[in-house]
Design a protein around this motif. Structure first.
Motif, PDB file in Angstrom:
ATOM      1  N   PRO A   1       0.813  -1.227   0.000  1.00 17.73           N
ATOM      2  CA  PRO A   1       0.000   0.000   0.000  1.00 17.73           C
ATOM      3  C   PRO A   1       0.842   1.271   0.000  1.00 17.73           C
ATOM      4  CG  PRO A   1      -0.907  -1.591   1.535  1.00 17.73           C
ATOM      5  CD  PRO A   1       0.425  -2.125   1.108  1.00 17.73           C
ATOM      6  N   GLU A   2       1.941   1.264   0.770  1.00 20.20           N
ATOM      7  CA  GLU A   2       2.785   2.454   0.830  1.00 20.20           C
ATOM      8  C   GLU A   2       3.448   2.725  -0.516  1.00 20.20           C
ATOM      9  OE1 GLU A   2       6.650   4.247   3.254  1.00 20.20           O
ATOM     10  OE2 GLU A   2       5.780   2.323   3.849  1.00 20.20           O
TER      11      GLU A   2
ATOM     12  N   ARG B   1       0.814   3.991  -2.921  1.00 21.95           N
ATOM     13  CA  ARG B   1       0.407   5.352  -2.546  1.00 21.95           C
ATOM     14  C   ARG B   1       1.425   6.377  -3.050  1.00 21.95           C
ATOM     15  NH1 ARG B   1      -0.057   4.381   2.318  1.00 21.95           N
ATOM     16  NH2 ARG B   1      -2.279   3.888   2.298  1.00 21.95           N
TER      17      ARG B   1
ATOM     18  N   VAL C   1      -6.668  -5.531   0.848  1.00 17.05           N
ATOM     19  CA  VAL C   1      -5.675  -4.460   0.990  1.00 17.05           C
ATOM     20  C   VAL C   1      -5.501  -3.714  -0.328  1.00 17.05           C
ATOM     21  CG1 VAL C   1      -3.238  -3.969   1.442  1.00 17.05           C
ATOM     22  CG2 VAL C   1      -4.462  -5.627   2.857  1.00 17.05           C
ATOM     23  N   LEU C   2      -5.611  -4.442  -1.452  1.00 14.53           N
ATOM     24  CA  LEU C   2      -5.502  -3.857  -2.778  1.00 14.53           C
ATOM     25  C   LEU C   2      -6.695  -4.266  -3.631  1.00 14.53           C
ATOM     26  CD1 LEU C   2      -1.740  -4.466  -3.714  1.00 14.53           C
ATOM     27  CD2 LEU C   2      -2.762  -2.405  -2.714  1.00 14.53           C
TER      28      LEU C   2
ATOM     29  N   LEU D   1      -5.175   1.100  -4.722  1.00 15.84           N
ATOM     30  CA  LEU D   1      -5.612   1.182  -3.331  1.00 15.84           C
ATOM     31  C   LEU D   1      -7.135   1.296  -3.294  1.00 15.84           C
ATOM     32  CD1 LEU D   1      -3.027   3.762  -1.925  1.00 15.84           C
ATOM     33  CD2 LEU D   1      -2.999   1.272  -1.654  1.00 15.84           C
TER      34      LEU D   1
END
Length: 302
Positions: free
Chosen positions: A5-6, A9, A38-39, A49
């Motif tokens: 995710p990071e 992002r 999560v995705l 995301l």
């Protein structure tokens, strides 16, 4: 590597599978992230995301980037209240899917309203991988939408300062001659979509207006006809269902105070709503013309 995710992002909320694999992600980890929520995988070869703007996800499912009025909303520009999804795809793209189902072919879907654009646009960057660039967006709107909708969109870009003289020149060099008038009619003083539409429709019947006319250095008039006919145009979001009674009352009182102030200074005020501009224009125009026929737009000074 950092968490998936990071990483995504930092790349604008969406990344291609090949980009993630190149950074060290594994196919197993990507599949697990999708299964756990999560995705998202809006389309084969792409991950996003869950917080990614829904219009971007829908465009990805189709196989392209937001275009025309759909892209314009992401730039904060004035557009019609309702419109189908507009997506730009590469000229050679053929495996297009519907905006709601990445497994359903767009060409075989019945009743789909997605508008597909294939013209040449600037290559995507990190900032435009999910939408066409601002100038390409404005060019698409000015080329394919109604003249008054295009004027409203360009009006807002001028008002926001996102379109400058160089941008105007860029658009003029690419617009067909019959659409050049859109740039000539645009005015960055227009404060809202219905205000732009109202101004355009009045001009069509030969009624000239001045925009955002200051009054005593503080207050201003949306559209002024002649010397004293003040047209105040309320936007679609002026009153919404989630407003409390107290908020509605406060807004109405502010409008009444504004109108009373203008009347006290000698102006004749007509307040018209978004609905009156967009869905009851013939009656609205007749009302304005009737007031003008009585000379209410002319100065009372002898």
């Amino acid at each position: 590597m950092r968490s998936l995710p990071e990483v995504i992002r930092r790349h604008g909320g969406v990344m291609a599978t090949r980009e993630l694999l190149a950074l060290g992600a594994s196919s197993h980890a990507l599949t697990a992230a999708v299964r756990s929520g999560v995705l998202l995988r809006p389309r084969q070869g792409w991950y996003a995301l869950p917080s990614t703007r829904e219009e971007y996800i829908r465009a990805l499912r189709v196989g392209g980037r937001l275009a025309s009025v759909s892209a314009a909303t992401t730039y904060g520009l004035s557009v019609p209240h309702e419109f189908p999804l507009h997506v730009h795809v590469a000229h050679e793209s053929s495996r297009l899917r519907t905006e709601e189902d990445c497994y359903r072919r767009l060409s075989e879907a019945v009743g789909e309203t997605t508008v597909v654009h294939r013209g040449r646009v600037q290559a995507p960057t990190l900032a435009t991988r999910l939408r066409v660039g601002l100038l390409d967006c404005l060019l698409q709107v000015a080329t394919t939408e109604s003249e008054e909708d295009a004027v409203a969109c360009v009006d807002s870009a001028l008002r926001l300062g996102t379109l400058d003289s160089e941008g105007i020149a860029w658009l003029r060099a690419r617009l067909p001659a019959r659409r050049q008038c859109i740039l000539d009619r645009a005015d960055g003083k227009s404060d809202s979509y219905p205000e732009s539409i109202c101004r355009c429709r009045l001009a069509t019947v030969g009624i000239a207006t001045r925009l955002q006319v200051p009054v005593l250095g503080e207050r201003w008039i949306d559209l002024l006809i002649g010397d004293r006919l003040a047209i105040e145009v309320d936007g679609a979001a002026k009153y919404t269902q989630d407003m409390t009674p107290a908020q509605v009352a406060k807004t109405m009182n502010a409008d009444r105070l504004r109108d009373a102030f203008l009347e006290a200074l000698g102006y004749h005020v007509i307040r018209i709503s978004y609905f009156m501009v967009m869905f009851d224009w013939p009656a609205t125009l007749s009302m304005i013309q009737a007031v003008m026929a009585r000379g209410e737009h002319l100065s009372r000074r002898r």
